[in-house]
Design an enzyme around this catalytic site. Structure first.
Site, PDB file in Angstrom:
ATOM      1  N   SER A   1       9.585   3.187   6.386  1.00 57.17           N
ATOM      2  CA  SER A   1       8.145   2.910   6.395  1.00 57.17           C
ATOM      3  C   SER A   1       7.344   4.175   6.663  1.00 57.17           C
ATOM      4  O   SER A   1       7.842   5.126   7.277  1.00 57.17           O
ATOM      5  CB  SER A   1       7.812   1.867   7.472  1.00 57.17           C
ATOM      6  OG  SER A   1       8.432   0.635   7.181  1.00 57.17           O
TER       7      SER A   1
ATOM      8  N   ILE B   1      -3.687  -6.684   5.392  1.00 56.93           N
ATOM      9  CA  ILE B   1      -4.073  -5.509   6.183  1.00 56.93           C
ATOM     10  C   ILE B   1      -5.419  -5.752   6.837  1.00 56.93           C
ATOM     11  O   ILE B   1      -5.637  -5.387   7.994  1.00 56.93           O
ATOM     12  CB  ILE B   1      -4.102  -4.248   5.298  1.00 56.93           C
ATOM     13  CG1 ILE B   1      -2.676  -3.838   4.932  1.00 56.93           C
ATOM     14  CG2 ILE B   1      -4.807  -3.103   6.009  1.00 56.93           C
ATOM     15  CD1 ILE B   1      -2.583  -2.586   4.092  1.00 56.93           C
ATOM     16  N   GLY B   2      -6.335  -6.382   6.097  1.00 56.27           N
ATOM     17  CA  GLY B   2      -7.648  -6.690   6.662  1.00 56.27           C
ATOM     18  C   GLY B   2      -7.547  -7.610   7.863  1.00 56.27           C
ATOM     19  O   GLY B   2      -8.199  -7.386   8.895  1.00 56.27           O
TER      20      GLY B   2
ATOM     21  N   CYS C   1       0.825  -1.208   0.000  1.00 55.36           N
ATOM     22  CA  CYS C   1       0.000   0.000   0.000  1.00 55.36           C
ATOM     23  C   CYS C   1       0.863   1.263   0.000  1.00 55.36           C
ATOM     24  O   CYS C   1       0.422   2.321  -0.434  1.00 55.36           O
ATOM     25  CB  CYS C   1      -0.940   0.009   1.203  1.00 55.36           C
ATOM     26  SG  CYS C   1      -0.103  -0.078   2.799  1.00 55.36           S
ATOM     27  N   ASN C   2       2.100   1.151   0.457  1.00 53.97           N
ATOM     28  CA  ASN C   2       2.959   2.333   0.583  1.00 53.97           C
ATOM     29  C   ASN C   2       3.994   2.498  -0.519  1.00 53.97           C
ATOM     30  O   ASN C   2       4.534   3.581  -0.710  1.00 53.97           O
ATOM     31  CB  ASN C   2       3.703   2.306   1.928  1.00 53.97           C
ATOM     32  CG  ASN C   2       2.766   2.498   3.098  1.00 53.97           C
ATOM     33  OD1 ASN C   2       1.749   3.157   2.975  1.00 53.97           O
ATOM     34  ND2 ASN C   2       3.106   1.902   4.229  1.00 53.97           N
ATOM     35  N   ARG C   3       4.291   1.418  -1.256  1.00 52.07           N
ATOM     36  CA  ARG C   3       5.360   1.505  -2.239  1.00 52.07           C
ATOM     37  C   ARG C   3       5.260   0.384  -3.266  1.00 52.07           C
ATOM     38  O   ARG C   3       4.695  -0.684  -2.998  1.00 52.07           O
ATOM     39  CB  ARG C   3       6.734   1.446  -1.568  1.00 52.07           C
ATOM     40  CG  ARG C   3       7.033   0.101  -0.920  1.00 52.07           C
ATOM     41  CD  ARG C   3       8.388   0.093  -0.214  1.00 52.07           C
ATOM     42  NE  ARG C   3       8.361   0.925   0.978  1.00 52.07           N
ATOM     43  CZ  ARG C   3       9.081   2.036   1.133  1.00 52.07           C
ATOM     44  NH1 ARG C   3       9.925   2.431   0.185  1.00 52.07           N
ATOM     45  NH2 ARG C   3       9.012   2.740   2.241  1.00 52.07           N
TER      46      ARG C   3
ATOM     47  N   GLU D   1       6.142  -4.771   8.425  1.00 49.85           N
ATOM     48  CA  GLU D   1       5.371  -5.639   7.526  1.00 49.85           C
ATOM     49  C   GLU D   1       6.073  -5.810   6.179  1.00 49.85           C
ATOM     50  O   GLU D   1       5.907  -6.822   5.508  1.00 49.85           O
ATOM     51  CB  GLU D   1       3.968  -5.065   7.326  1.00 49.85           C
ATOM     52  CG  GLU D   1       3.079  -5.244   8.546  1.00 49.85           C
ATOM     53  CD  GLU D   1       1.639  -4.824   8.287  1.00 49.85           C
ATOM     54  OE1 GLU D   1       1.302  -4.576   7.117  1.00 49.85           O
ATOM     55  OE2 GLU D   1       0.869  -4.759   9.256  1.00 49.85           O
TER      56      GLU D   1
ATOM     57  N   THR E   1     -10.261  -9.362   3.401  1.00 48.22           N
ATOM     58  CA  THR E   1      -9.496 -10.049   4.452  1.00 48.22           C
ATOM     59  C   THR E   1      -8.096 -10.429   3.967  1.00 48.22           C
ATOM     60  O   THR E   1      -7.609 -11.521   4.232  1.00 48.22           O
ATOM     61  CB  THR E   1     -10.250 -11.310   4.923  1.00 48.22           C
ATOM     62  OG1 THR E   1     -10.561 -12.130   3.779  1.00 48.22           O
ATOM     63  CG2 THR E   1     -11.521 -10.951   5.646  1.00 48.22           C
ATOM     64  N   GLY E   2      -7.469  -9.494   3.236  1.00 47.79           N
ATOM     65  CA  GLY E   2      -6.060  -9.665   2.901  1.00 47.79           C
ATOM     66  C   GLY E   2      -5.229  -9.403   4.141  1.00 47.79           C
ATOM     67  O   GLY E   2      -5.751  -9.371   5.261  1.00 47.79           O
TER      68      GLY E   2
END
Length: 420
Positions: free
Chosen positions: A113, A197-198, A58-60, A120, A194-195
Site C-alpha cells: 500500500s 474515501i470521502g 486511487c493507488n492502483r 482498505e 461521499t464515496g
C-alpha cells in the site's frame, strides 16, 4: 507451480499499475468506473476468459486472471479505460503464476500500500471477487486464493501492529490539515464527494478536529444525508457548490468523476482556500493554482508524509511476511493436491472397473455369492489403494510429475488428466 499450468489452457497473471511507477495522471487514465468494470467483465466473458478479478482504487488498477498470454488482459484494461498500451508498457507490471500469487498476498495484506498497513484494499478485493462470481468469472483457484489472502490480511491485522493507528489516505489528509491549518476547529470545511474515501475522511475529520462547521455535498444528496445523519453534519444541494466553496476555508474533493469537477471558474473566494484532491482521476483542475490564496494538495503528496507511527510500522514487516508465507504454503499445498486429484479420480474409476469385472466373474462362478459383502470389501480396498497413492504424491521427497506419469502408464489412464 513453476512446472505446470494452474489451468488446462492458460496461466494465472497479475497485470496492472500502481503509485510506485505511475503518477496520478497516468493512474487516472487507467481508472475504472463501476460501468467500466462491468464492461470489462462482459468483454472477458465474451473472450472466453476462464476467471478474472479486477480492482481499481486511487493507488492502483489491477487485473488478476487466466490467459494464454498477458496481452489478453492488457487489452481488456486498455479497451475499457483511457489508457493506451504504450502508457501501460512504460509504468506497468506483469506477474505470472507463483509471482502473481505472491503479489496478490502483498497487496491484500497492506504491504504494497501507498501508506504501509493500509488495509482498505482488502475490502476492494472482496467486492471485486463478489462481482466476478456474479458474472461467472471466479473459478475454484481464484476463489480459494482470494480467501487465503483475506485470511492472511486478518491475521496480520490482529497478530501484528503494522496497522496500529489510522493508516489510510483519508487519515493522512486530516493529519495534513492539522499541520497546515491553525485553529482548525473554527474553520469552515466542505467535503465534496461521499464515496469510500470521502466517508472515511469525514469520520476522521469529526473524530479528530472537533469541528462543527463541516458541510457535505454529493451529486446524489441522499448519500450525503445518510453520512451527515450519522455525524450530525450539514448537507447542501449540488447546485449550492459554488456558494459553499466561497464560504469555505478547506475544500476536500473525493468524487468518483472521470473528469475534473472543480476548476478556477467555480472559485470566487476572497480568503485563503486549501484544496485537498483525494480523487483518481484528479478531480481538481490545476488551473486553480492561478488564483491568489489557493493551495492545492493531491493524495500522492499526502501519502508521502510520514511520521514516527508509520516508521515504527516497518519493524513489523518481517512478522507480516512470515504470516503470508505460512498461509501461502497452505494454499500451495492445496494447489499441489489439485494437481494430482484428476489422476487419483481416474485411478479410482479404473480400480472400480476392475472390481466390477471381477465381481461379475465371481457372481457367475459362485451360487452362494454374497453381493453386499463383496461390494463392501472391494470398495474398502479401492479406497485404501487410492489413499496410499495420494499420500505418496504428497510426499516432498518424491517427484510428483514422475509419479503421476508412472501411475498413468501402469494403469493406462486417460492422458486428459495431465493438467489441472
Amino acid at each position: 507451480m513453476q512446472q505446470y499450468n494452474v489451468s488446462k489452457s492458460s496461466y494465472f497473471y497479475a497485470i496492472g499499475l500502481s503509485y510506485k511507477k505511475a503518477d496520478a495522471d497516468i493512474r487516472g487514465h487507467f481508472s475504472l468506473s463501476e460501468d467500466g468494470k462491468l464492461s470489462l467483465l462482459n468483454q472477458a466473458k465474451d473472450s472466453k476468459i476462464e476467471s478474472l478479478v479486477v480492482t481499481s482504487t486511487c493507488n492502483r488498477t489491477e487485473i488478476y486472471g487466466f490467459a494464454q498470454h498477458p496481452f489478453q488482459l492488457i487489452k481488456l484494461l486498455c479497451d475499457n479505460t483511457r489508457g493506451t498500451v504504450e502508457e501501460f508498457q512504460e509504468v506497468a507490471y506483469i506477474y505470472k503464476n507463483k509471482d502473481a500469487i505472491s503479489h496478490m498476498f502483498r497487496v491484500g495484506s497492506g504491504l504494497d500500500s501507498q501508506i504501509l498497513g493500509d488495509f482498505e484494499i482488502i475490502s476492494q478485493l472482496k467486492i471485486s471477487a463478489k462481482l466476478s462470481r456474479k458474472h461467472g468469472l471466479l473459478n475454484p483457484f481464484s476463489e480459494r486464493l482470494i480467501n487465503a489472502v483475506i485470511q492472511a490480511s486478518k491475521r496480520i491485522k490482529t497478530e501484528t501492529e503494522i496497522s496500529s493507528g489510522a493508516t489510510s489516505v483519508s487519515f493522512a489528509s486530516v493529519r495534513y490539515i492539522f499541520n497546515a491549518v491553525e485553529d482548525i476547529s473554527n474553520k469552515n470545511i466542505l467535503l465534496f464527494g461521499t464515496g469510500k474515501i470521502g466517508r472515511n475522511t469525514c469520520e476522521n475529520l469529526v473524530k479528530h478536529t472537533k469541528n462543527e462547521h463541516i458541510t457535505l455535498i454529493n451529486r446524489t444528496k441522499t448519500k450525503a444525508e445518510q453520512i451527515a445523519g450519522k455525524f450530525n453534519l450539514v448537507v447542501k444541494d449540488y447546485s449550492n457548490l459554488q456558494e459553499e466553496i466561497t464560504d469555505s476555508d478547506i475544500l476536500i474533493v473525493a468524487t468518483g468523476a472521470q473528469r475534473p469537477t472543480i476548476d478556477k471558474h467555480i472559485i470566487q473566494n476572497n480568503r485563503p482556500l486549501l484544496i485537498l484532491d483525494l480523487s483518481i482521476p484528479k478531480n481538481v483542475d490545476e488551473n486553480v493554482l492561478e488564483l491568489e490564496g489557493v493551495k492545492l494538495v493531491h493524495l500522492d503528496h499526502l501519502s508521502q508524509i510520514t511520521d514516527q507511527t508509520l516508521e515504527a510500522r516497518k519493524e513489523h514487516i518481517p512478522s507480516a511476511e512470515a504470516i503470508i508465507e505460512e498461509v501461502k504454503t497452505e494454499f500451495n499445498n492445496w494447489l499441489e493436491t489439485r494437481k494430482f486429484a484428476p489422476t487419483i479420480k481416474a485411478l479410482k474409476h479404473k480400480l472400480n472397473d476392475f472390481a466390477m469385472a471381477e465381481l461379475d466373474t465371481q457372481r457367475k462362478k459362485m451360487s452362494d455369492f454374497n453381493e453386499s459383502q463383496a461390494e463392501i470389501i472391494s470398495s474398502n480396498i479401492i479406497q485404501k489403494i487410492t489413499n496410499h497413492f495420494a499420500h505418496h504424491l504428497k510426499d516432498d521427497d518424491v517427484s510428483t510429475d514422475d509419479s503421476l506419469e508412472l501411475i498413468k502408464k501402469v494403469f493406462q489412464l486417460e492422458p486428459s488428466t495431465k493438467n489441472v
